[in-house]
Design a protein around this motif. Structure first.
Motif, mmCIF file in Angstrom:
data_model
loop_
_atom_site.group_PDB
_atom_site.id
_atom_site.type_symbol
_atom_site.label_atom_id
_atom_site.label_comp_id
_atom_site.label_asym_id
_atom_site.label_seq_id
_atom_site.Cartn_x
_atom_site.Cartn_y
_atom_site.Cartn_z
ATOM 1 N N GLY A 45 14.141 -28.820 -37.181
ATOM 2 C CA GLY A 45 14.444 -30.231 -37.625
ATOM 3 C C GLY A 45 15.823 -30.412 -38.439
ATOM 4 N N GLY A 46 16.329 -31.672 -38.307
ATOM 5 C CA GLY A 46 17.594 -31.892 -39.062
ATOM 6 C C GLY A 46 17.116 -32.029 -40.549
ATOM 7 N N ASP B 244 20.477 -36.342 -36.454
ATOM 8 C CA ASP B 244 20.759 -35.475 -37.843
ATOM 9 C C ASP B 244 20.899 -33.930 -37.617
ATOM 10 O OD1 ASP B 244 18.112 -35.152 -37.245
ATOM 11 O OD2 ASP B 244 17.518 -35.079 -39.243
ATOM 12 N N ASP C 80 14.763 -36.118 -43.468
ATOM 13 C CA ASP C 80 13.511 -36.627 -43.913
ATOM 14 C C ASP C 80 13.557 -36.001 -45.571
ATOM 15 O OD1 ASP C 80 13.086 -37.254 -41.488
ATOM 16 O OD2 ASP C 80 11.580 -35.906 -41.268
ATOM 17 N N GLU D 215 18.284 -42.135 -34.576
ATOM 18 C CA GLU D 215 17.190 -40.963 -34.260
ATOM 19 C C GLU D 215 17.534 -40.134 -33.416
ATOM 20 O OE1 GLU D 215 14.582 -41.131 -36.360
ATOM 21 O OE2 GLU D 215 14.212 -43.311 -35.773
ATOM 22 N N HIS D 216 17.386 -38.794 -33.901
ATOM 23 C CA HIS D 216 17.459 -37.773 -33.232
ATOM 24 C C HIS D 216 19.016 -37.367 -33.291
ATOM 25 C CE1 HIS D 216 13.372 -36.338 -31.573
ATOM 26 N NE2 HIS D 216 13.260 -37.713 -31.756
ATOM 27 N N SER E 156 7.365 -33.487 -44.414
ATOM 28 C CA SER E 156 8.367 -33.264 -45.239
ATOM 29 C C SER E 156 8.400 -33.606 -46.708
ATOM 30 C CB SER E 156 9.718 -33.929 -44.645
ATOM 31 O OG SER E 156 9.869 -33.358 -43.307
ATOM 32 N N TYR F 298 9.969 -31.548 -29.446
ATOM 33 C CA TYR F 298 11.134 -31.966 -30.538
ATOM 34 C C TYR F 298 12.055 -30.661 -30.249
ATOM 35 C CZ TYR F 298 13.471 -32.568 -34.774
ATOM 36 O OH TYR F 298 14.533 -33.050 -35.765
ATOM 37 N N LYS G 282 4.647 -32.717 -34.518
ATOM 38 C CA LYS G 282 6.034 -32.164 -34.157
ATOM 39 C C LYS G 282 5.742 -30.672 -33.730
ATOM 40 C CE LYS G 282 9.258 -32.898 -37.004
ATOM 41 N NZ LYS G 282 8.428 -33.603 -37.967
ATOM 42 N N ARG H 138 9.386 -41.687 -45.577
ATOM 43 C CA ARG H 138 10.532 -42.510 -45.327
ATOM 44 C C ARG H 138 10.297 -43.226 -44.224
ATOM 45 N NH1 ARG H 138 10.365 -41.033 -40.898
ATOM 46 N NH2 ARG H 138 11.060 -39.304 -39.830
HETATM 47 O O1 A2G Z 1 12.696 -36.472 -36.221
HETATM 48 C C1 A2G Z 1 11.942 -35.713 -37.461
HETATM 49 O O2 A2G Z 1 11.404 -36.657 -38.254
HETATM 50 C C2 A2G Z 1 12.943 -34.728 -37.916
HETATM 51 N N1 A2G Z 1 12.348 -33.956 -39.022
HETATM 52 C C3 A2G Z 1 14.031 -35.198 -38.493
HETATM 53 O O3 A2G Z 1 15.283 -34.476 -38.842
HETATM 54 C C4 A2G Z 1 14.677 -36.108 -37.540
HETATM 55 O O4 A2G Z 1 15.447 -35.415 -36.408
HETATM 56 C C5 A2G Z 1 13.858 -37.338 -36.719
HETATM 57 C C6 A2G Z 1 14.352 -37.816 -35.605
HETATM 58 O O5 A2G Z 1 15.414 -38.649 -35.979
HETATM 59 C C7 A2G Z 1 12.147 -32.856 -39.353
HETATM 60 O O6 A2G Z 1 11.915 -32.041 -38.321
HETATM 61 C C8 A2G Z 1 11.223 -32.340 -40.620
#
Ligand code: A2G
Length: 463
Positions: free
Chosen positions: A192-193, A54, A196, A51-52, A154, A246, A240, A45
């Motif tokens: 993570g959020g 979710d 993805d 960004e950051h 992901s 992260y 990450k 995607r």
């Molecule tokens: O960074 C990563 O892609 C995160 N994905 C996603 O959830 C989001 O936080 C992004 C920043 O916007 C994973 O941790 C799998």
């Protein structure tokens, strides 16, 4: 209408996809001496904005790209999972017995992401895979550039979960698959959020998606005409899971949440995300900036100060608020992180509104929001990299209306909004001004910059 089934006849795959399917089929056959039973694809995607946020509970705005992870798979009647990758010189084969499955979060390898998806699915479905007495033969082919912020890992987790579901005849809805894939990738250690996995599973061709969480729901949004999103890879690799960058940001947001909640007189045990503070305190998101400025200070917080404010001992602090790879932290920039999150959350909603209203200035306004988002990632969230900042500047100079880092940051790709009539010059300029300066990057040029359009989500292909 959103399709509810994942299964498509192989004959319906587009011809480019069929070529890749043939490659993975040939590899499967070479390794395992038979044809696979079926194939799964899950796309990477690009996040257009948001960004950051979710993992703070806020909506994001990604679209699926054409590049994906393809999996060819069959039950093998043994108690083993045999994994092979078409790019075997980079990603060596791996075999494990079903009864000793282990995910090494300290030293994650490509196949651990596959195992996350496998375990996530069987645990979610309460499926006793040990007594099923059949392991799996699996071949993988990835075309999502790795460590580039386009979500290759992901996509692999989602493809693995979906392939496991179909191989063991389990039944899981698209929304469930998206949620469980996001939970199980955390076995790798990053907190993570859900962005993805949600877009990889739920994407529909032709639309970007606004993705909201708790509960997970998505809205298709048509992008305005007249411009295209172009991805450019800074070629600074990020992994990450191999660093704590992260998770440090996740922790900083968690601490900011607790301190803001306390200052607003909320019950801190009920509040776990920055969005909860805003909702429980009943403050519109675009007014949270004022609250942040009122409550938090700009200087970094020391660990002692945070413990004092939250009335926790150091060991309580460590066990309840820090993750395994952030226990060493002594300082936290809470003001900057919270400000980014609330302002970025507002930008996402403005972006969606502009896409829907469509006016003569839509493209300019979208571009401006993207560039503001990058500045915030660079200055407040500090998740950029000097090469990414340089690339964003060069993209703007080459004719983009807006440009920003995409994904977790600290390296990886930019996404730029480029008017159709400027795309050719844009590509020429970037090649000259960024890629030719970095001699080592020449060999990557073919895959480093590419225009993209919203693609479809995860699919199972069967003969
Ligand atoms: O960074 C990563 O892609 C995160 N994905 C996603 O959830 C989001 O936080 C992004 C920043 O916007 C994973 O941790 C799998």
């Amino acid at each position: 209408m959103t399709e509810t089934t994942f299964v498509k006849p192989l004959s319906l795959a587009e011809s480019k996809k069929k070529n890749y399917i043939n490659i993975v089929k040939t590899h499967f056959n070479k390794k395992f001496g038979s044809d696979p039973s079926f194939y799964v694809r899950a796309p990477g995607r690009v996040n257009l904005i948001g960004e950051h946020i979710d993992y703070c509970g806020y909506a994001v705005f990604p679209m699926a790209i054409e590049q994906d992870i393809l999996v060819a798979i069959s039950l093998n009647g043994s108690n083993k999972i045999n994994l092979t990758n078409v790019k075997e010189s980079l990603y060596p084969d791996f075999t494990t017995s079903l009864d000793v499955l282990k995910i090494d979060s300290l030293n994650p390898k490509w196949y651990h992401y596959y195992l996350c998806g496998f375990l996530g699915m069987v645990e979610h479905a309460s499926y006793d895979y040990l007594s099923s007495s059949s392991g799996l033969d699996i071949a993988v082919l990835g075309t999502v550039p790795p460590s580039a912020g386009l979500s290759s890992s992901s996509a692999l987790v989602c493809a693995a979960a979906l392939a496991t579901m179909h191989a063991y005849s389990l039944s899981v809805s698209k929304l469930e698959l998206a949620s469980l894939s996001s939970k199980c990738e955390r076995y790798i250690g990053t907190e993570g959020g859900g962005m993805d996995h949600a877009i990889s599973v739920l994407a529909e061709p032709g639309s970007a998606k606004l993705i909201e969480f708790n509960p997970l729901q998505t809205t298709n949004v048509l992008l305005p005409e007249g411009a295209i999103f172009v991805i450019a890879n800074s070629c600074v690799e990020i992994n990450k899971a191999a660093t704590s960058h992260y998770n440090i940001r996740v922790v900083e947001c968690r601490l900011a949440t607790q301190i803001l909640a306390k200052a607003c007189g909320l019950n801190v045990t009920e509040v776990s995300k920055l969005k909860d503070v805003q909702e429980f305190a009943n403050i519109p998101v675009d007014q949270m900036e004022k609250k942040v400025k009122e409550v938090l200070h700009e200087n970094p917080y020391s660990r002692t100060e945070v413990c004092q404010i939250l009335e926790l001992s150091d060991s309580e602090f460590e066990t309840t608020l820090l993750s395994a790879n952030t226990k060493f932290l002594q300082e936290f920039k809470l003001y900057q992180r919270a400000l980014h999150v609330y302002q970025e959350a507002s930008r996402v909603w403005r972006f969606k509104e502009i896409c829907e209203k469509k006016s003569e200035t839509s493209l300019l306004m979208l571009g401006q929001l993207m560039t503001e988002s990058h500045a915030s990632c660079r200055d407040l969230y500090e998740c950029s990299h000097p090469d990414l900042d340089e690339l964003v500047q060069l993209c703007l100079k080459a004719g983009a209306l807006g440009s920003r880092l995409t994904g977790a940051g600290w390296g990886g790709c930019t996404v730029s909004l480029v008017p159709f009539e400027k795309v050719d010059n844009f590509l020429v300029d970037l090649k000259k001004n960024y890629y030719s300066k970095h001699f080592r990057l020449q060999e990557l040029l073919d895959t480093a910059i590419f225009p993209t359009k919203p693609g479809g989500g995860a699919v199972i292909y069967e003969d």
